[in-house]
Scaffold this motif. Structure first.
Motif, PDB file in Angstrom:
ATOM      1  N   ARG A   1     -11.056  17.822 -10.625  1.00 55.76           N
ATOM      2  CA  ARG A   1     -12.499  17.974 -10.483  1.00 55.76           C
ATOM      3  C   ARG A   1     -13.066  17.544  -9.135  1.00 55.76           C
ATOM      4  NH1 ARG A   1     -15.822  16.757 -15.662  1.00 55.76           N
ATOM      5  NH2 ARG A   1     -16.315  14.814 -14.607  1.00 55.76           N
ATOM      6  N   CYS A   2     -12.227  16.982  -8.266  1.00 59.71           N
ATOM      7  CA  CYS A   2     -12.754  16.565  -6.964  1.00 59.71           C
ATOM      8  C   CYS A   2     -11.613  16.450  -5.962  1.00 59.71           C
ATOM      9  CB  CYS A   2     -13.487  15.230  -7.075  1.00 59.71           C
ATOM     10  SG  CYS A   2     -12.456  13.911  -7.734  1.00 59.71           S
ATOM     11  N   THR A   3     -11.989  16.320  -4.690  1.00 58.69           N
ATOM     12  CA  THR A   3     -10.969  16.136  -3.647  1.00 58.69           C
ATOM     13  C   THR A   3     -10.912  14.657  -3.264  1.00 58.69           C
ATOM     14  OG1 THR A   3     -12.642  16.767  -2.036  1.00 58.69           O
ATOM     15  CG2 THR A   3     -11.095  18.487  -2.723  1.00 58.69           C
ATOM     16  N   ARG A   4     -10.656  13.836  -4.280  1.00 57.10           N
ATOM     17  CA  ARG A   4     -10.476  12.385  -4.103  1.00 57.10           C
ATOM     18  C   ARG A   4      -9.371  11.949  -5.051  1.00 57.10           C
ATOM     19  NH1 ARG A   4     -15.085   9.690  -2.075  1.00 57.10           N
ATOM     20  NH2 ARG A   4     -14.214   7.755  -2.868  1.00 57.10           N
ATOM     21  N   SER A   5      -8.675  10.877  -4.699  1.00 60.12           N
ATOM     22  CA  SER A   5      -7.762  10.292  -5.679  1.00 60.12           C
ATOM     23  C   SER A   5      -8.620   9.535  -6.691  1.00 60.12           C
ATOM     24  CB  SER A   5      -6.784   9.334  -5.005  1.00 60.12           C
ATOM     25  OG  SER A   5      -7.489   8.298  -4.353  1.00 60.12           O
ATOM     26  N   VAL A   6      -8.146   9.459  -7.935  1.00 62.61           N
ATOM     27  CA  VAL A   6      -8.958   8.838  -8.986  1.00 62.61           C
ATOM     28  C   VAL A   6      -8.351   7.514  -9.440  1.00 62.61           C
ATOM     29  CG1 VAL A   6     -10.126  10.901  -9.852  1.00 62.61           C
ATOM     30  CG2 VAL A   6      -7.825  10.353 -10.678  1.00 62.61           C
ATOM     31  N   SER A   7      -9.125   6.759 -10.234  1.00 62.87           N
ATOM     32  CA  SER A   7      -8.763   5.370 -10.527  1.00 62.87           C
ATOM     33  C   SER A   7      -7.739   5.222 -11.642  1.00 62.87           C
ATOM     34  CB  SER A   7     -10.020   4.576 -10.886  1.00 62.87           C
ATOM     35  OG  SER A   7     -10.651   5.171 -12.013  1.00 62.87           O
ATOM     36  N   ILE A   8      -7.610   6.228 -12.516  1.00 68.50           N
ATOM     37  CA  ILE A   8      -6.532   6.179 -13.512  1.00 68.50           C
ATOM     38  C   ILE A   8      -5.788   7.500 -13.498  1.00 68.50           C
ATOM     39  CG2 ILE A   8      -7.654   4.494 -15.040  1.00 68.50           C
ATOM     40  CD1 ILE A   8      -8.250   6.823 -16.976  1.00 68.50           C
ATOM     41  N   VAL A   9      -4.566   7.468 -13.960  1.00 69.85           N
ATOM     42  CA  VAL A   9      -3.685   8.635 -13.891  1.00 69.85           C
ATOM     43  C   VAL A   9      -4.360   9.834 -14.603  1.00 69.85           C
ATOM     44  CG1 VAL A   9      -2.377   8.087 -15.991  1.00 69.85           C
ATOM     45  CG2 VAL A   9      -1.228   9.199 -14.098  1.00 69.85           C
TER      46      VAL A   9
ATOM     47  N   ASN B   1       0.814   6.793  -8.779  1.00 70.40           N
ATOM     48  CA  ASN B   1      -0.120   6.897  -7.649  1.00 70.40           C
ATOM     49  C   ASN B   1      -0.259   8.348  -7.183  1.00 70.40           C
ATOM     50  OD1 ASN B   1      -1.787   5.620  -5.541  1.00 70.40           O
ATOM     51  ND2 ASN B   1      -0.178   6.312  -4.161  1.00 70.40           N
ATOM     52  N   ASN B   2       0.859   9.060  -7.060  1.00 69.04           N
ATOM     53  CA  ASN B   2       0.810  10.450  -6.580  1.00 69.04           C
ATOM     54  C   ASN B   2       0.045  11.355  -7.540  1.00 69.04           C
ATOM     55  OD1 ASN B   2       2.302   9.547  -4.460  1.00 69.04           O
ATOM     56  ND2 ASN B   2       4.154  10.704  -4.917  1.00 69.04           N
ATOM     57  N   LEU B   3       0.238  11.154  -8.848  1.00 74.08           N
ATOM     58  CA  LEU B   3      -0.496  11.974  -9.829  1.00 74.08           C
ATOM     59  C   LEU B   3      -2.007  11.794  -9.680  1.00 74.08           C
ATOM     60  CD1 LEU B   3       1.641  11.510 -13.091  1.00 74.08           C
ATOM     61  CD2 LEU B   3       1.390  13.602 -11.755  1.00 74.08           C
TER      62      LEU B   3
ATOM     63  N   ILE C   1       0.866  -1.183   0.000  1.00 68.95           N
ATOM     64  CA  ILE C   1       0.000   0.000   0.000  1.00 68.95           C
ATOM     65  C   ILE C   1       0.898   1.228   0.000  1.00 68.95           C
ATOM     66  CG2 ILE C   1      -1.844   1.251   1.176  1.00 68.95           C
ATOM     67  CD1 ILE C   1      -2.475  -1.559   2.525  1.00 68.95           C
ATOM     68  N   LEU C   2       0.899   1.952  -1.120  1.00 68.33           N
ATOM     69  CA  LEU C   2       1.746   3.142  -1.245  1.00 68.33           C
ATOM     70  C   LEU C   2       1.141   4.278  -0.427  1.00 68.33           C
ATOM     71  CD1 LEU C   2       2.429   3.030  -5.101  1.00 68.33           C
ATOM     72  CD2 LEU C   2       3.911   2.208  -3.266  1.00 68.33           C
ATOM     73  N   PRO C   3       1.979   5.088   0.218  1.00 68.55           N
ATOM     74  CA  PRO C   3       1.433   6.199   1.010  1.00 68.55           C
ATOM     75  C   PRO C   3       0.844   7.279   0.115  1.00 68.55           C
ATOM     76  CG  PRO C   3       3.838   6.316   0.908  1.00 68.55           C
ATOM     77  CD  PRO C   3       3.448   5.041   0.238  1.00 68.55           C
ATOM     78  N   ALA C   4      -0.145   7.992   0.648  1.00 66.04           N
ATOM     79  CA  ALA C   4      -0.713   9.134  -0.086  1.00 66.04           C
ATOM     80  C   ALA C   4       0.294  10.274  -0.078  1.00 66.04           C
ATOM     81  CB  ALA C   4      -2.005   9.582   0.582  1.00 66.04           C
ATOM     82  N   PRO C   5       0.336  11.083  -1.139  1.00 61.38           N
ATOM     83  CA  PRO C   5       1.268  12.212  -1.156  1.00 61.38           C
ATOM     84  C   PRO C   5       0.699  13.407  -0.384  1.00 61.38           C
ATOM     85  CG  PRO C   5      -0.024  12.203  -3.168  1.00 61.38           C
ATOM     86  CD  PRO C   5      -0.471  11.006  -2.370  1.00 61.38           C
ATOM     87  N   ARG C   6       1.581  14.261   0.132  1.00 62.77           N
ATOM     88  CA  ARG C   6       1.129  15.503   0.780  1.00 62.77           C
ATOM     89  C   ARG C   6       0.801  16.521  -0.312  1.00 62.77           C
ATOM     90  NH1 ARG C   6       0.817  17.404   5.853  1.00 62.77           N
ATOM     91  NH2 ARG C   6       1.674  15.513   6.760  1.00 62.77           N
ATOM     92  N   LEU C   7      -0.328  17.220  -0.154  1.00 63.57           N
ATOM     93  CA  LEU C   7      -0.792  18.184  -1.162  1.00 63.57           C
ATOM     94  C   LEU C   7      -0.604  19.607  -0.652  1.00 63.57           C
ATOM     95  CD1 LEU C   7      -4.131  16.390  -2.118  1.00 63.57           C
ATOM     96  CD2 LEU C   7      -1.946  16.255  -3.311  1.00 63.57           C
ATOM     97  N   LYS C   8      -0.145  20.477  -1.537  1.00 66.48           N
ATOM     98  CA  LYS C   8       0.113  21.873  -1.156  1.00 66.48           C
ATOM     99  C   LYS C   8      -1.073  22.750  -1.544  1.00 66.48           C
ATOM    100  CE  LYS C   8       3.265  25.751  -1.968  1.00 66.48           C
ATOM    101  NZ  LYS C   8       2.814  26.340  -0.707  1.00 66.48           N
TER     102      LYS C   8
ATOM    103  N   LEU D   1       1.495  18.791  -5.812  1.00 67.67           N
ATOM    104  CA  LEU D   1       2.196  17.883  -4.895  1.00 67.67           C
ATOM    105  C   LEU D   1       3.305  18.638  -4.174  1.00 67.67           C
ATOM    106  CD1 LEU D   1       2.532  14.908  -7.409  1.00 67.67           C
ATOM    107  CD2 LEU D   1       1.003  14.967  -5.422  1.00 67.67           C
ATOM    108  N   VAL D   2       3.380  18.472  -2.856  1.00 66.17           N
ATOM    109  CA  VAL D   2       4.466  19.099  -2.075  1.00 66.17           C
ATOM    110  C   VAL D   2       5.819  18.643  -2.617  1.00 66.17           C
ATOM    111  CG1 VAL D   2       5.575  19.089   0.197  1.00 66.17           C
ATOM    112  CG2 VAL D   2       3.112  19.494   0.018  1.00 66.17           C
ATOM    113  N   ASP D   3       5.930  17.355  -2.958  1.00 64.07           N
ATOM    114  CA  ASP D   3       7.205  16.826  -3.476  1.00 64.07           C
ATOM    115  C   ASP D   3       7.593  17.447  -4.813  1.00 64.07           C
ATOM    116  OD1 ASP D   3       7.613  15.265  -1.315  1.00 64.07           O
ATOM    117  OD2 ASP D   3       7.242  13.348  -2.285  1.00 64.07           O
TER     118      ASP D   3
END
Length: 898
Positions: A835-843, A827-829, A428-435, A602-604
């Motif tokens: 369009r939303c504040t959720r991670s999506v299923s494809i890049v 994953n980070n992309l 399970i990859l960690p979620a990225p920090r968002l700026k 992305l913060v990174d």
């Protein structure tokens, strides 16, 4: 193949036209492009990833033991020629029943329904002719059944090589031996093909689960998908649940009543209704019900223009004519009730037979292959939407129900299949920090289980909307409600960090939905007259639409983006009346990127910590081709390409669209050259234009290209890579001699049938709220390709049903990504989707390309036809595809498709 040494590319000068430099290894300019599939090898897996929290998941793959048998391939020819697979299978089945013990040496052959037959061990001949007689089905008439005679010749073709398949699975052979896989696939399809209705790679039956009505005379049947796949664990049988639409076996009168959603027992039909019935019933098989047990079957070829009571036909050569009503009364003693309805035409067009609708019933088991409407799609999705625990249970039940270990064919060929889901190591990859913007109370955030919200945050770059207008096309939304909604939306945009004018240039206007173009253009010109003296442009149009708006949405987008050069935000009536903070915040996210802002990064990326992206100027492309719906046999396919326009953040994407040949998967307009009378040889195309646009917006030229390509099936990998990589190379070389950034080409697949399940459905630390595996779950072992660089990534949190992981397959990689680097980047992309504040299923770049291609369908010129308002740019007679009208410059620079 390794590319040549990298060179720092010289300056891109978008103002100058250069003759393209041909991609050729001999000039020392361009790394050699493979010229055919024989000379290209997809990158090998660069080891497995190690980042993330380790866990176990289950996959719907079942280990299949490779048979230790000598497989033989035979050619089959049937005379007279047979086009139906069902009839071909019936002929070979009869042949096996008659001659298995004698001529076939006891062998049980597997047959593909066309020209190939396979056996485990050789037959006692190299060529043999058989004569088979089939009796037609008993139609209940009591008359003698028709006998049909066929000549079948079976001739030895080749030995199917399983040895190379073993080497391939062990990683000691590069190319998958397709024939060996095909043989095993055919063997394992034999039994289900006899038991169930096969379509594509799936099998359906009314006995595999409940039938559900879908409306308009259709129903859903449950079924399962089955495919044999080479994986790292060896051969694997991939089984998944599926459902599809069938025509309900109703009396035709009832079917027509459902289709028209009205009572038809006491009135004639309108022309539009007749056209609708004709389209729905053409090609459908019916059986007659007016002759007792005699159930003769016919295929519908059309519908009469006259009512039944007006129809006559010649009875004999002597010129005697009877009416259909009279004929049915005299011959069958059947009094036709619905004489005002048309008759069905069956048989050939030259001499059709007339059948009154009321004597016909639709034959069971006919799959509906035309386009479903929105309500039917929704009902079918509800039927296939299963909790992961239930889906896993049904898959296991299906494997046991098929009893592969007791299957005569599997036993004959020595194929053994496990009945346990594959247990697979995952991470399970960690979620990225968002700026977010420094002026907000929360300057950054760490998403939890694939989601977050905008509370206490401001967009990292708020866009400017100094001048805007609102047009309301919904009659039931009063002017005061529209004004209130516009004020609240303006306040939300300001609170989110946008520079948004409180009031529109003109008060909101109500316009009739059938006058979209006239209303938008008039209001636009009125607004421009007010803004004229300040030389300002109109930044945004807000459109309020009825909930069921038909073609209105598409017409509004076409007028705004093609004619007026303005971005728009549409809102449905239900959103206007509900008007809560979540709805307003979501609209603000979409508006911000449409006017050139950025919601988050992305913060990174900002701190330059993304390997192979932030160290050198890198452009990320997304590309997709959408094809017309089944049944639309002339409209073009639409290609879309988007590319990042900011660096190092890679979150802002410009998009271009292009129409191309019907069902063409290769993107034709990536790069093109033409002769101009004034300028001579001119280079263009979508890649070139987006590279120039990147240079204009960042001041840098890309030294790396990452190309995410959506919608390519495995059978098209080589073709798409060879063509599109070549186009990328030529587009770069056309900008400057020796300019060749390093390319990584990744195919993104959603239409596969691999599903991942939690190892323990009761362990709440390993599932999200919908019972799915956690977002960030990545798999690159066991069920993946034996040697190539691919992985499954479930980057989103499930909402409903079973999550489908995306499958990423690297076809070319000059940037030499490690598994961790590419998996983490991808994953980070997925957390930067605008369009939303959720991670999506494809890049996101692949997602945006899909949205842009879908949007471009609305740009095609309307073309009236039987169906009313289908659009097409195809000239009559299959001539060249007419180009899409051009997007206005200020539209294509922003994320207009969001």
């Amino acid at each position: 193949m390794q590319p040549g040494p990298s060179q720092s590319p010289p300056e891109i000068d978008p103002g100058e036209e250069h003759k393209p430099v041909e991609a050729s290894a001999g000039h020392g300019i361009v790394p050699a492009i493979p010229s055919s599939s024989k000379s290209v090898r997809f990158p090998l897996r660069p080891g497995n990833g190690s980042l993330g929290t380790k866990c176990l998941v289950k996959a719907n793959h079942f280990f299949t033991e490779l048979p230790d048998k000598d497989l033989h391939h035979y050619d089959v020819s049937i005379t007279p020629k047979v086009t139906s697979r069902i009839l071909s299978r019936a002929i070979i089945k009869e042949l096996v029943n008659l001659y298995r013990q004698s001529y076939l040496g006891g062998r049980l052959p597997a047959y593909d329904g066309r020209k190939s037959l396979y056996t485990a061990g050789s037959l006692p001949f190299t060529s043999q002719e058989f004569h088979i007689t089939l009796l037609d089905d008993d139609d209940g008439s009591g008359s003698e059944r028709r006998r049909r005679k066929f000549k079948v010749v079976i001739k030895f073709a080749a030995r199917a090589d399983l040895h190379h398949l073993g080497l391939f699975l062990a990683g000691r052979h590069v190319e998958a031996p397709q024939e060996a896989l095909q043989v095993l696939d055919i063997v394992l399809r034999e039994l289900p093909s006899a038991r169930f209705a096969p379509f594509g790679r799936s099998f359906f039956s009314p006995d595999l689960g409940r039938r559900q009505p879908l409306g308009d005379g259709l129903e859903s049947w449950r079924g399962f998908y089955q495919s044999i796949r080479p994986t790292q664990m060896g051969l694997s049988l991939n089984i998944d649940m599926s459902a599809t639409a069938f025509i309900e076996p109703l009396p035709v009168i009832d079917f027509v009543g459902q289709l028209l959603k009205s009572e038809i027992h006491s009135r004639p039909l309108s022309d539009a209704e007749r056209v609708k019935i004709k389209k729905a019933l053409r090609g459908v098989k019916v059986e007659v019900t007016h002759r007792g047990n005699m159930r003769r079957k016919y295929r519908i070829s059309g519908l009469t223009t006259q009512a039944t009571r007006e129809l006559t036909f010649p009875v004999d050569e002597g010129g005697i004519v009877k009416s259909v009503v009279q004929y049915f009364q005299e011959t069958y003693g059947f009094a036709i009730q619905h004489t005002y309805l048309p008759c069905l035409q069956v048989g050939n067009q030259q001499r059709p037979n007339y059948l009154p609708m009321e004597v016909c019933k639709i034959v069971e088991g006919q799959r509906y292959s035309k386009r479903l409407n929105q309500n039917q799609i929704r009902a079918l999705l509800d039927e296939t939407c299963q909790h992961p625990r239930d889906r896993e249970r049904d898959i296991i039940r299906m494997v046991k129900h098929n009893a592969y270990e007791k299957d005569d064919y599997a036993q004959e060929f020595g194929i053994k299949i496990s009945d346990r889901l594959a247990s697979v190591e995952a991470r399970i990859l960690p979620a990225p920090r968002l700026k977010y913007n420094e002026t907000g109370r929360e300057k950054d955030c760490l998403p939890r289980v694939g989601q977050w919200n905008m509370m206490n945050k401001k967009m990292v770059n708020g866009g400017k909307v100094k001048s805007w207008i609102c047009v309301n096309f919904a009659r039931n939304v009063q002017e005061s409600v529209v004004r209130g909604f516009c004020q609240e939306l303006a306040l939300m945009c300001q609170a989110s960090g946008m520079d948004f004018a409180r009031e529109p240039v003109l008060p909101p206007l109500y316009a009739r939905p059938d006058q979209v173009e006239r209303a938008l253009k008039a209001r636009y010109h009125d607004a421009m007259n007010i803004l004229g003296p300040q030389r300002t442009e109109l930044d945004l149009l807000i459109g309020i639409l009825p909930d069921n708006n038909g073609s209105l949405y598409g017409d509004l987008k076409r007028v705004c983006e093609i004619d007026l050069g303005i971005v728009s935000q549409c809102c449905c009536t239900k959103q206007v009346f509900k008007m809560n903070k979540q709805i307003l915040a979501n609209l603000a996210l979409k508006i911000n990127v449409k006017v050139g802002g950025r919601n988050t990064v992305l913060v990174d990326a900002v701190s330059r910590r993304i390997p192979l992206v932030t160290d050198r100027p890198t452009i990320i492309f997304g590309a997709d081709v959408t094809h017309p719906h089944p049944g639309e046999d002339s409209s073009p396919s639409i290609a879309a390409v988007v590319a990042s326009q900011d660096w190092p953040e890679v979150t802002k994407y410009a998009g271009l669209v292009s129409a191309q040949a019907h069902r063409q998967e290769l993107i034709e307009d990536l790069y093109k050259v033409w002769q101009d009378p004034q300028r001579g040889t001119v280079s263009g195309g979508m890649i070139r234009e987006l590279l120039i646009s990147f240079k204009r917006s960042t001041g840098e030229k890309p030294q790396r290209i990452i190309f995410y390509r959506d919608g390519v099936s495995e059978g098209q990998f080589y073709q798409v890579l060879l063509y599109e990589l070549n186009a990328i190379r030529k587009a770069c070389a056309s900008l400057e001699a020796n300019y060749q950034p390093k390319v990584t080409f990744v195919v993104v697949q959603k239409r596969h049938h691999t599903r991942l399940f939690a190892h323990n459905h009761n362990d709440h630390n390993s599932i999200d709220r919908s019972g799915n595996i956690l977002p960030g779950t990545v798999v690159d072992s066991k069920i993946c390709h034996p040697t190539e660089f691919d992985f499954y990534l479930c980057s989103h949190a499930g909402i409903k049903g079973t999550s489908r992981p995306a499958h990423y397959h690297v076809l070319w990689d000059e940037n030499n990504f490690s598994a961790d680097e590419l998996q983490t980047l991808t994953n980070n992309l997925c957390y930067t989707y605008a369009r939303c504040t959720r991670s999506v299923s494809i890049v996101p770049p692949a997602y945006y390309a899909h949205l842009a291609a879908f949007r471009a369908r609305f740009y095609m010129e309307p073309e009236t036809s039987d169906s009313g308002s289908s659009r097409s740019t195809r000239a009559p007679g299959g001539a060249a595809v007419r180009p899409l009208p051009a997007l206005k410059d200020n539209v294509k620079r922003v994320m207009f498709y969001c």
